[in-house]
Design a protein around this motif. Structure first.
Motif, short mmCIF file in Angstrom:
data_model
loop_
_atom_site.label_atom_id
_atom_site.label_comp_id
_atom_site.label_asym_id
_atom_site.label_seq_id
_atom_site.Cartn_x
_atom_site.Cartn_y
_atom_site.Cartn_z
N ASN A 70 0.96 -1.11 0.10
CA ASN A 70 -0.09 -0.11 0.07
C ASN A 70 0.72 1.38 0.12
OD1 ASN A 70 -2.47 1.57 0.16
ND2 ASN A 70 -2.25 1.65 2.37
N GLY A 71 0.61 2.14 -0.94
CA GLY A 71 1.36 3.43 -1.08
C GLY A 71 2.70 3.24 -1.84
N ALA A 72 2.97 2.26 -2.27
CA ALA A 72 4.15 2.03 -3.25
C ALA A 72 4.18 2.52 -4.51
CB ALA A 72 4.61 0.57 -3.02
N LEU A 73 5.17 2.83 -5.08
CA LEU A 73 5.27 3.27 -6.42
C LEU A 73 5.72 1.92 -7.36
CD1 LEU A 73 7.71 6.46 -6.03
CD2 LEU A 73 5.19 6.22 -6.20
N TYR A 74 4.70 1.90 -8.33
CA TYR A 74 4.86 0.60 -9.27
C TYR A 74 5.05 1.14 -10.66
CZ TYR A 74 3.66 -2.51 -5.57
OH TYR A 74 3.93 -3.27 -4.44
N VAL A 75 5.75 0.40 -11.74
CA VAL A 75 5.60 0.77 -13.20
C VAL A 75 4.39 -0.35 -13.43
CG1 VAL A 75 6.65 0.41 -15.47
CG2 VAL A 75 7.91 1.13 -13.32
N ASP A 113 -13.32 -0.69 0.22
CA ASP A 113 -13.38 -2.12 0.18
C ASP A 113 -11.74 -2.53 0.30
OD1 ASP A 113 -13.32 -4.93 -0.60
OD2 ASP A 113 -14.51 -4.63 -2.39
N PRO A 114 -11.21 -2.84 1.41
CA PRO A 114 -9.90 -3.24 1.67
C PRO A 114 -9.32 -4.16 0.69
CG PRO A 114 -10.92 -3.14 3.65
CD PRO A 114 -12.11 -3.22 2.60
N PRO A 136 -11.55 0.39 -8.54
CA PRO A 136 -10.89 -0.27 -7.87
C PRO A 136 -10.76 -1.63 -8.61
CG PRO A 136 -13.19 -0.34 -7.03
CD PRO A 136 -13.14 0.72 -8.12
N PHE A 137 -9.37 -2.22 -8.32
CA PHE A 137 -9.23 -3.54 -8.82
C PHE A 137 -8.80 -4.51 -7.97
CE2 PHE A 137 -7.02 -0.18 -11.93
CZ PHE A 137 -7.18 -0.90 -13.16
N HIS A 138 -9.22 -5.73 -8.33
CA HIS A 138 -8.69 -6.84 -7.39
C HIS A 138 -7.40 -7.24 -7.58
CE1 HIS A 138 -12.91 -8.19 -6.51
NE2 HIS A 138 -13.35 -7.82 -7.91
#
Length: 164
Positions: A70-75, A113-114, A136-138
């Motif tokens: 949670n909160g991380a940076l992703y490509v 929805d966590p 939101p994505f699963h």
């Protein structure tokens, strides 16, 4: 300093401490480690940590993408048929080319929805300006789009400046 499971930068290399809302820290690399890739930071991805034209280093190993942080940076990679063609037309014509785009995003857990995730742009929030995310994505859907987790910046000249 926030914990970082990706401590492959040489000992003594400076660490860029991320603002609390990004909950991550980035290393400065003078060489790109094996198994990592780079992406140029675009103007639209500018944030307190990343300036346009800088080169971000991201980890492509499965260990970085197995559990979303949670909160991380992703490509994240987006694929679609070229020129606005629908997927149905793409399949019917048996086209071979896709428009593939990679961009850096911050990934956040949904408050309502966590079990789901939002993809947020990096540019700072400005009062009075609407900023949209995607989701939101699963978990399974998001991990299909994640190419790697951003772990640092590539600055080969920085290593020379530190040594002098």
């Amino acid at each position: 300093m926030a914990s970082n499971p990706h401590r492959f930068a040489p000992a003594g290399m400076p660490v860029i401490e991320a603002p609390r809302e990004l909950s991550d820290d980035l290393r400065i690399f003078d060489a790109v480690p094996h198994g990592y890739e780079v992406i140029t930071v675009q103007e639209r991805d500018e944030c307190p940590l990343l300036a346009p034209g800088e080169v971000a280093v991201f980890d492509t190993s499965e260990s970085c993408c197995g559990e979303i942080v949670n909160g991380a940076l992703y490509v994240i990679e987006w694929q679609r048929p070229r020129a606005g063609m629908s997927w149905e037309t793409y399949r019917r014509l048996e086209c071979q080319y896709l428009d593939v785009r990679r961009r850096i995003y911050r990934v956040e857990r949904s408050r309502s929805d966590p079990s789901r995730w939002w993809i947020r742009p990096l540019s700072p929030r400005v009062r009075g300006v609407i900023q949209c995310g995607d989701g939101p994505f699963h978990d399974w859907h998001l991990t299909d789009k994640i190419i790697g987790r951003v772990v640092g910046l590539y600055r080969p000249t920085h290593a020379l400046e530190v040594r002098q």
